[in-house]
Design an enzyme around this catalytic site. Structure first.
Site, short mmCIF file in Angstrom:
data_model
loop_
_atom_site.label_atom_id
_atom_site.label_comp_id
_atom_site.label_asym_id
_atom_site.label_seq_id
_atom_site.Cartn_x
_atom_site.Cartn_y
_atom_site.Cartn_z
N ASP A 86 9.11 3.09 2.07
CA ASP A 86 8.09 3.99 2.56
C ASP A 86 7.43 3.69 4.01
O ASP A 86 7.11 2.66 4.32
CB ASP A 86 6.90 3.35 1.67
CG ASP A 86 5.45 4.13 1.97
OD1 ASP A 86 5.39 4.78 3.03
OD2 ASP A 86 4.72 3.88 1.12
N PHE B 70 0.89 -1.09 -0.11
CA PHE B 70 0.07 -0.08 -0.04
C PHE B 70 0.90 1.35 0.03
O PHE B 70 1.63 1.56 0.87
CB PHE B 70 -1.03 -0.06 1.17
CG PHE B 70 -1.90 1.32 1.12
CD1 PHE B 70 -3.02 1.26 0.43
CD2 PHE B 70 -1.56 2.45 1.68
CE1 PHE B 70 -3.72 2.36 0.20
CE2 PHE B 70 -2.33 3.60 1.58
CZ PHE B 70 -3.52 3.38 0.74
N LYS C 165 2.11 10.88 7.55
CA LYS C 165 1.46 10.66 8.64
C LYS C 165 1.86 11.45 10.00
O LYS C 165 1.89 12.59 10.10
CB LYS C 165 1.17 9.21 8.73
CG LYS C 165 0.25 8.54 7.93
CD LYS C 165 -0.26 7.39 7.86
CE LYS C 165 -1.25 7.08 6.77
NZ LYS C 165 -0.85 5.77 5.93
C1 LIG Z 1 -1.31 5.89 4.44
C2 LIG Z 1 0.11 5.54 3.72
C3 LIG Z 1 0.30 6.05 2.37
C4 LIG Z 1 -0.45 7.27 1.87
O1 LIG Z 1 -0.32 8.32 2.43
P1 LIG Z 1 -1.78 9.38 2.12
O2 LIG Z 1 -1.24 10.58 3.20
O3 LIG Z 1 -2.97 8.85 2.52
O4 LIG Z 1 -1.72 9.60 0.79
C5 LIG Z 1 1.54 5.48 1.62
N1 LIG Z 1 2.15 4.66 2.37
C6 LIG Z 1 1.92 3.84 3.47
C7 LIG Z 1 2.68 2.85 3.91
C8 LIG Z 1 0.78 4.24 4.05
O5 LIG Z 1 0.53 3.85 5.03
#
Ligand SMILES: *Cc1c(COP(=O)(O)O)cnc(C)c1O
Length: 414
Positions: free
Chosen positions: A233, A146, A262
């Protein structure tokens, strides 16, 4: 009547259903206030928050230090665009680079934007430094990843709900099994045009899959051997969530490119960033990337405050200790349970696996029952429930939560 009137839960839910694009399936609870590890609904009922806005609120809801920094800056200067300098961005870039050990930072807003920016940096590096032929660069990604919701990112998602009917898809991505070094090595060997390997150190959305020990360190070494950038990520796993500042630190890995989002803002504001050293980031030159809001002074002071809180309150250490306690308490329960088969995770990013099929309603119903008992969490994939409270929790609160969770699960034993 004023636009902002007081709503009942039912009214709030109806309004969102009627006027909002229906891209989510929220747990029916309407929140109106948060403080630390708690949130309150419109009727004043209090809950422990066990999602923390997908780990954006690691520092706890409405942390006073973060909110004070935000309010003060909001009354002074919010946005200049990057057409001009502002007096906060450089301070934020320096602080954050030193904090995570990189030379340079590229500021963005949402997580998905930062992933996009990281891929652009990676590709530009591949053409200009590594010497890959124009338009041939490939990025290796993992199945069940994701990384966000843009058209390019959903192109390499394995979740058909996320990408069906959003094509045509971007190719130039090689998908391999997560936590499989042979697959990574084969992909690197069979292709001379690989620019980067984009990976989550723990697959959060997929259901909190922790890879085998030394997977990340060995994957990083393989990338190095093939002159391929290791892109972590850490949007969900970073900023103390897993018991270290970054999840890659569990294996002493320093990524070539780090993506944060986040909790970089403590949940106060959308703030994301891409970090890398000069040999990589210097491929970016004026005009090659940008964002109207990225790097604004409000974001800069919020992120500094959010990162200071993580250090001042030892949130990584707290997450590590409470995470171990949580899993050991859950394991005691699981020994006698026939409804929960497993708990897994690192630090305070954990999940339990419900003993039912993936398309069953059991996990959802358990989350409804948890809500009734004062704790909110959400299933990730059908039969998996993620548990990720704010990291400012204390031991007494955690044990209280364990007792709510086990008491609730017992109602589902058969
Ligand atoms: C939440 C998340 C994203 C995307 O972040 P958004 O602020 O919702 O665009 C990308 N990678 C990971 C691992 C995430 O948990």
């Amino acid at each position: 009547m004023a636009v902002l009137q007081k709503l009942t839960s039912q009214q709030a839910i109806e309004l969102e259903k009627t006027y909002g694009s229906n891209t989510y399936h929220p747990l029916p609870v309407v929140l109106s206030k948060g403080e630390g590890v708690y949130v309150w609904d419109v009727d004043g009922k209090r809950y422990y928050d066990f999602l923390s806005a997908y780990s954006a609120v690691n520092q706890g809801h409405c942390h006073p230090k973060i909110i004070n920094a935000m309010v003060e800056q909001a009354q002074t200067l919010t946005l200049t665009s990057r057409a001009f300098y502002n007096d906060k961005l450089g301070l934020y870039e320096k602080y954050t680079c030193e904090y995570f050990g990189f030379d340079k930072l590229l500021p963005m807003n949402s997580g998905a934007e930062a992933v996009e920016a990281a891929m652009k940096v990676c590709r530009k590096w591949a053409y200009e430094v590594k010497g890959i032929d124009e338009n041939q660069a490939k990025i290796i990604v993992c199945k069940n990843n994701f990384h966000g919701r843009t058209t390019t990112i959903v192109s390499f998602s394995s979740d058909s709900t996320a990408n069906k009917n959003f094509g045509p898809y971007a190719d130039a991505f090689i998908r391999i099994e997560y936590d499989n070094l042979d697959a990574l090595e084969a992909a690197l060997k069979n292709n001379n045009n690989v620019a980067g390997f984009l990976v989550e150190p723990i697959q959060g959305e997929a259901g909190v899959y922790v890879p085998s020990e030394s997977y990340l360190a060995k994957a990083k070494a393989l990338c190095e051997a093939h002159n391929v950038l290791f892109i972590a990520d850490e949007i969900q796993t970073g900023v103390a969530r897993t018991g270290k500042l970054l999840a890659v630190h569990h294996e002493n890995v320093q990524p070539d490119i780090l993506i944060l989002g986040k909790a970089l803002s403590g949940g106060a504001y959308p703030i994301s960033a891409v970090l890398a050293n000069n040999n990589i980031m210097d491929v970016m030159t004026p005009g090659t990337h940008g964002s109207t809001f990225g790097g604004n002074p409000l974001a800069a002071v919020i992120a500094i405050a959010a990162l200071e809180v993580v250090k001042e309150e030892n949130l990584a250490e707290n997450a590590r200790i409470l995470g171990e306690l949580f899993r050991s308490e859950m394991n005691k329960y699981i020994e006698t349970s026939n409804i929960i088969t497993k708990v897994r995770g690192k630090g305070l990013l954990n999940a339990v696996v419900v003993n039912d099929t993936e398309d069953s309603e059991t996990a959802w119903n358990m989350c409804l029952a948890l809500r009734d008992n004062g704790l909110i969490a959400k299933p990730t994939h059908g039969n998996i429930i993620r548990f990720a409270p704010p990291l400012v929790m204390n031991k007494e609160q955690l044990l209280d939560c364990v007792s709510i969770i086990t008491k609730t699960f017992k109602q589902f034993e058969n």
